[in-house]
Design a protein around this motif. Structure first.
Motif, PDB file in Angstrom:
ATOM      1  N   ARG A 181       0.715  -1.132  -0.032  1.00 16.42           N
ATOM      2  CA  ARG A 181      -0.230  -0.030   0.012  1.00 16.42           C
ATOM      3  C   ARG A 181       0.821   1.346   0.104  1.00 16.42           C
ATOM      4  NH1 ARG A 181      -3.524  -2.809   4.223  1.00 16.42           N
ATOM      5  NH2 ARG A 181      -5.216  -3.601   3.149  1.00 16.42           N
ATOM      6  N   GLU A 182       2.124   1.379   0.737  1.00 16.21           N
ATOM      7  CA  GLU A 182       2.847   2.412   0.830  1.00 16.21           C
ATOM      8  C   GLU A 182       3.527   2.882  -0.488  1.00 16.21           C
ATOM      9  OE1 GLU A 182       6.349   4.608   3.514  1.00 16.21           O
ATOM     10  OE2 GLU A 182       5.478   2.700   4.085  1.00 16.21           O
ATOM     11  N   SER A 183       4.014   1.630  -0.959  1.00 18.01           N
ATOM     12  CA  SER A 183       4.716   1.755  -2.372  1.00 18.01           C
ATOM     13  C   SER A 183       3.485   2.623  -3.452  1.00 18.01           C
ATOM     14  CB  SER A 183       5.262   0.525  -2.793  1.00 18.01           C
ATOM     15  OG  SER A 183       6.331   0.137  -1.721  1.00 18.01           O
ATOM     16  N   THR A 184       2.722   1.653  -3.482  1.00 16.63           N
ATOM     17  CA  THR A 184       1.556   2.221  -4.512  1.00 16.63           C
ATOM     18  C   THR A 184       1.179   3.481  -4.352  1.00 16.63           C
ATOM     19  OG1 THR A 184      -0.156   1.410  -5.935  1.00 16.63           O
ATOM     20  CG2 THR A 184      -0.354   1.251  -3.459  1.00 16.63           C
ATOM     21  N   ALA A 185       1.091   4.193  -3.140  1.00 17.45           N
ATOM     22  CA  ALA A 185       0.517   5.436  -2.758  1.00 17.45           C
ATOM     23  C   ALA A 185       1.764   6.289  -3.023  1.00 17.45           C
ATOM     24  CB  ALA A 185       0.212   5.689  -1.241  1.00 17.45           C
ATOM     25  N   ARG A 186       2.970   5.972  -2.658  1.00 22.33           N
ATOM     26  CA  ARG A 186       4.219   6.685  -3.147  1.00 22.33           C
ATOM     27  C   ARG A 186       4.288   7.133  -4.615  1.00 22.33           C
ATOM     28  NH1 ARG A 186       7.365   8.003   1.114  1.00 22.33           N
ATOM     29  NH2 ARG A 186       9.253   8.621  -0.051  1.00 22.33           N
ATOM     30  N   PHE A 187       4.163   5.811  -5.525  1.00 24.53           N
ATOM     31  CA  PHE A 187       4.408   6.053  -6.867  1.00 24.53           C
ATOM     32  C   PHE A 187       3.201   6.988  -7.296  1.00 24.53           C
ATOM     33  CE2 PHE A 187       4.331   4.483 -11.236  1.00 24.53           C
ATOM     34  CZ  PHE A 187       5.651   4.896 -11.585  1.00 24.53           C
ATOM     35  N   SER A 188       2.057   6.775  -6.919  1.00 23.19           N
ATOM     36  CA  SER A 188       0.857   7.616  -7.389  1.00 23.19           C
ATOM     37  C   SER A 188       1.190   9.077  -7.028  1.00 23.19           C
ATOM     38  CB  SER A 188      -0.383   7.105  -6.908  1.00 23.19           C
ATOM     39  OG  SER A 188      -1.408   7.868  -6.902  1.00 23.19           O
ATOM     40  N   PHE A 189       1.665   9.518  -6.085  1.00 20.29           N
ATOM     41  CA  PHE A 189       1.995  10.692  -5.810  1.00 20.29           C
ATOM     42  C   PHE A 189       3.191  11.554  -6.465  1.00 20.29           C
ATOM     43  CE2 PHE A 189       0.700  10.036  -0.902  1.00 20.29           C
ATOM     44  CZ  PHE A 189      -0.854  10.062  -1.345  1.00 20.29           C
ATOM     45  N   LEU A 190       4.182  10.738  -6.698  1.00 19.76           N
ATOM     46  CA  LEU A 190       5.308  10.848  -7.531  1.00 19.76           C
ATOM     47  C   LEU A 190       4.737  11.084  -9.138  1.00 19.76           C
ATOM     48  CD1 LEU A 190       8.217   8.495  -6.410  1.00 19.76           C
ATOM     49  CD2 LEU A 190       7.871  11.262  -6.127  1.00 19.76           C
ATOM     50  N   LEU A 191       3.866  10.212  -9.421  1.00 19.78           N
ATOM     51  CA  LEU A 191       3.430  10.224 -10.628  1.00 19.78           C
ATOM     52  C   LEU A 191       2.426  11.442 -10.921  1.00 19.78           C
ATOM     53  CD1 LEU A 191       3.710   8.375 -13.279  1.00 19.78           C
ATOM     54  CD2 LEU A 191       1.552   7.072 -12.528  1.00 19.78           C
ATOM     55  N   SER A 192       2.063  11.883 -10.019  1.00 18.07           N
ATOM     56  CA  SER A 192       1.171  13.230 -10.018  1.00 18.07           C
ATOM     57  C   SER A 192       1.938  14.455 -10.521  1.00 18.07           C
ATOM     58  CB  SER A 192       0.455  13.477  -8.505  1.00 18.07           C
ATOM     59  OG  SER A 192       1.189  14.079  -7.591  1.00 18.07           O
ATOM     60  N   ILE A 193       3.031  14.643 -10.154  1.00 14.02           N
ATOM     61  CA  ILE A 193       3.888  15.701 -10.269  1.00 14.02           C
ATOM     62  C   ILE A 193       4.037  16.206 -11.740  1.00 14.02           C
ATOM     63  CG2 ILE A 193       6.055  16.871 -10.101  1.00 14.02           C
ATOM     64  CD1 ILE A 193       6.665  15.009  -7.514  1.00 14.02           C
ATOM     65  N   PRO A 194       4.204  15.367 -12.687  1.00 17.95           N
ATOM     66  CA  PRO A 194       4.262  15.744 -13.949  1.00 17.95           C
ATOM     67  C   PRO A 194       2.823  16.017 -14.649  1.00 17.95           C
ATOM     68  CG  PRO A 194       4.877  13.552 -13.957  1.00 17.95           C
ATOM     69  CD  PRO A 194       4.980  14.113 -12.493  1.00 17.95           C
ATOM     70  N   VAL A 195       1.917  15.327 -14.186  1.00 24.30           N
ATOM     71  CA  VAL A 195       0.716  15.422 -14.715  1.00 24.30           C
ATOM     72  C   VAL A 195       0.032  16.677 -14.133  1.00 24.30           C
ATOM     73  CG1 VAL A 195      -1.685  14.310 -14.520  1.00 24.30           C
ATOM     74  CG2 VAL A 195       0.278  12.660 -14.788  1.00 24.30           C
ATOM     75  N   ILE A 196       0.175  16.960 -12.979  1.00 21.42           N
ATOM     76  CA  ILE A 196      -0.442  18.252 -12.442  1.00 21.42           C
ATOM     77  C   ILE A 196       0.408  19.621 -13.125  1.00 21.42           C
ATOM     78  CG2 ILE A 196      -0.747  19.848 -10.426  1.00 21.42           C
ATOM     79  CD1 ILE A 196      -0.830  17.131  -8.771  1.00 21.42           C
ATOM     80  N   LEU A 197       1.699  19.218 -13.323  1.00 20.23           N
ATOM     81  CA  LEU A 197       2.668  20.322 -13.874  1.00 20.23           C
ATOM     82  C   LEU A 197       2.129  20.557 -15.136  1.00 20.23           C
ATOM     83  CD1 LEU A 197       4.876  22.254 -13.753  1.00 20.23           C
ATOM     84  CD2 LEU A 197       6.143  20.453 -14.325  1.00 20.23           C
ATOM     85  N   GLY A 198       1.848  19.489 -16.214  1.00 15.64           N
ATOM     86  CA  GLY A 198       1.417  19.636 -17.435  1.00 15.64           C
ATOM     87  C   GLY A 198       0.034  20.278 -17.673  1.00 15.64           C
ATOM     88  N   ALA A 199      -0.819  19.773 -16.730  1.00 12.35           N
ATOM     89  CA  ALA A 199      -2.314  20.077 -16.705  1.00 12.35           C
ATOM     90  C   ALA A 199      -2.233  21.478 -16.236  1.00 12.35           C
ATOM     91  CB  ALA A 199      -3.173  19.462 -15.797  1.00 12.35           C
ATOM     92  N   GLY A 200      -1.550  22.139 -15.512  1.00 16.21           N
ATOM     93  CA  GLY A 200      -1.448  23.562 -14.900  1.00 16.21           C
ATOM     94  C   GLY A 200      -0.800  24.239 -15.947  1.00 16.21           C
ATOM     95  N   LEU A 201       0.165  23.946 -16.639  1.00 21.27           N
ATOM     96  CA  LEU A 201       0.657  24.767 -18.053  1.00 21.27           C
ATOM     97  C   LEU A 201      -0.266  24.995 -19.066  1.00 21.27           C
ATOM     98  CD1 LEU A 201       4.456  23.503 -18.017  1.00 21.27           C
ATOM     99  CD2 LEU A 201       3.438  25.514 -17.304  1.00 21.27           C
ATOM    100  N   LEU A 202      -1.095  24.053 -19.364  1.00 20.45           N
ATOM    101  CA  LEU A 202      -1.926  23.960 -20.453  1.00 20.45           C
ATOM    102  C   LEU A 202      -3.211  24.897 -20.068  1.00 20.45           C
ATOM    103  CD1 LEU A 202      -2.636  20.322 -21.730  1.00 20.45           C
ATOM    104  CD2 LEU A 202      -1.433  22.188 -22.999  1.00 20.45           C
ATOM    105  N   SER A 203      -3.513  24.936 -18.597  1.00 23.70           N
ATOM    106  CA  SER A 203      -4.613  25.846 -18.065  1.00 23.70           C
ATOM    107  C   SER A 203      -4.074  27.266 -18.198  1.00 23.70           C
ATOM    108  CB  SER A 203      -4.855  25.337 -16.674  1.00 23.70           C
ATOM    109  OG  SER A 203      -5.699  24.174 -16.482  1.00 23.70           O
ATOM    110  N   VAL A 204      -2.642  27.316 -17.602  1.00 26.28           N
ATOM    111  CA  VAL A 204      -2.057  28.793 -17.791  1.00 26.28           C
ATOM    112  C   VAL A 204      -2.179  29.460 -19.372  1.00 26.28           C
ATOM    113  CG1 VAL A 204       0.085  30.102 -17.547  1.00 26.28           C
ATOM    114  CG2 VAL A 204      -0.657  28.723 -15.941  1.00 26.28           C
ATOM    115  N   LYS A 205      -2.015  28.493 -20.229  1.00 26.50           N
ATOM    116  CA  LYS A 205      -1.995  28.883 -21.645  1.00 26.50           C
ATOM    117  C   LYS A 205      -3.430  29.378 -22.036  1.00 26.50           C
ATOM    118  CE  LYS A 205      -1.507  27.266 -26.451  1.00 26.50           C
ATOM    119  NZ  LYS A 205      -1.359  25.863 -27.134  1.00 26.50           N
TER     120      LYS A 205
END
Length: 266
Positions: A181-205
């Motif tokens: 559980r802890e490993s899958t949660a940590r990877f999910s959180f790490l995976l969120s970084i580029p996704v949130i960053l990319g979505a944020g940049l598109l929204s800024v555009k």
């Protein structure tokens, strides 16, 4: 928006971005159920910036180690644990980027409704419960393979549908693969970084192209409250998840889905 609405929406974003209960669903619901005005693109960007800062600060050591290892060993035959994990994050992000580019507009038009949220909340909640119950919970994050990262990345594509939950579906996929559980949660959180960053940049555009008036105080409050709630959420979730499991979130999703169905029928 009133200050009360700003605070509530920011806290909702911060908490639900990383819990397996869908942030997009909860940000849509106040407008659908309570009749609140749409928070607007600028506010959406602000609360996502707050969430992004929270996860990056919490995982700052991991990010620095992975980045350094990726630059020194990422393109060599002798991969380290950190460089391999960095590659897993990159590989796991690619499917979501492709799907987002292809289907973002279609989903925004046809899938942002209480009916869709009710269905996906229940269906993917039950899937999360099944994965948690049947999982072996034996594999650690350090042993994650590229094939497993691809599988989790493909699952993440489904998070484009409101109510699915990006963290929920990636954790479901990780549990199905045997991660604890802890490993899958940590990877999910790490995976969120580029996704949130990319979505944020598109929204800024989109925001810059819209040329709308910006309420800077609302954005500052939104980013601040989103940051605090997101950071606390990550800390508490990782502290408790090994003990409490996914069942509390599954129950919440089922109750939320039932309430939404009642709202739709009423």
């Amino acid at each position: 928006m009133t200050l009360f609405e700003i605070i509530i929406l920011a806290i909702i974003q911060g908490l639900t971005e990383f819990l397996p209960i869908s942030s997009s669903a909860h940000l849509i619901l106040p407008a659908e159920v309570l009749g609140w005005r749409n928070q607007g693109l600028a506010f959406d960007v602000a609360v996502h910036v707050g969430s992004l800062l929270a996860v990056m600060i919490y995982f700052r050591r991991d990010i620095l180690q992975m980045s350094g290892a990726f630059l020194t060993h990422g393109f060599s035959r002798q991969q380290t644990t950190d460089s391999k994990l960095a590659w897993c994050v990159v590989i796991g992000t690619i499917p979501a980027v492709i799907a987002g580019y292809m289907f973002k507009d279609f989903i925004a038009i046809h899938a942002r409704s209480a009916a869709v949220i009710a269905a996906t909340t229940i269906i993917f909640g039950l899937l999360l419960w099944y994965a948690d119950v049947k999982a072996k919970h034996t594999q650690k994050l350090e042993t994650l393979t590229f094939k497993q990262a691809i599988f989790i990345g493909l699952a993440q594509m489904l998070a484009l549908i409101p109510g699915t939950s990006r963290s929920g579906i990636t954790m479901t996929a990780g549990l199905m693969l045997g991660l604890n559980r802890e490993s899958t949660a940590r990877f999910s959180f790490l995976l969120s970084i580029p996704v949130i960053l990319g979505a944020g940049l598109l929204s800024v555009k989109d925001l810059l192209q819209a040329n709308d008036a910006v309420d800077w105080s609302a954005l500052i409050y939104g980013a601040g409250f989103s940051f605090v709630s997101a950071y606390l959420c990550i800390f508490l979730f990782l502290s408790w998840i090994a003990r409490i499991g996914m069942l509390p979130f599954v129950i919440y999703r089922l109750l939320l889905g039932a309430v939404l169905i009642g709202f739709i029928l009423w």
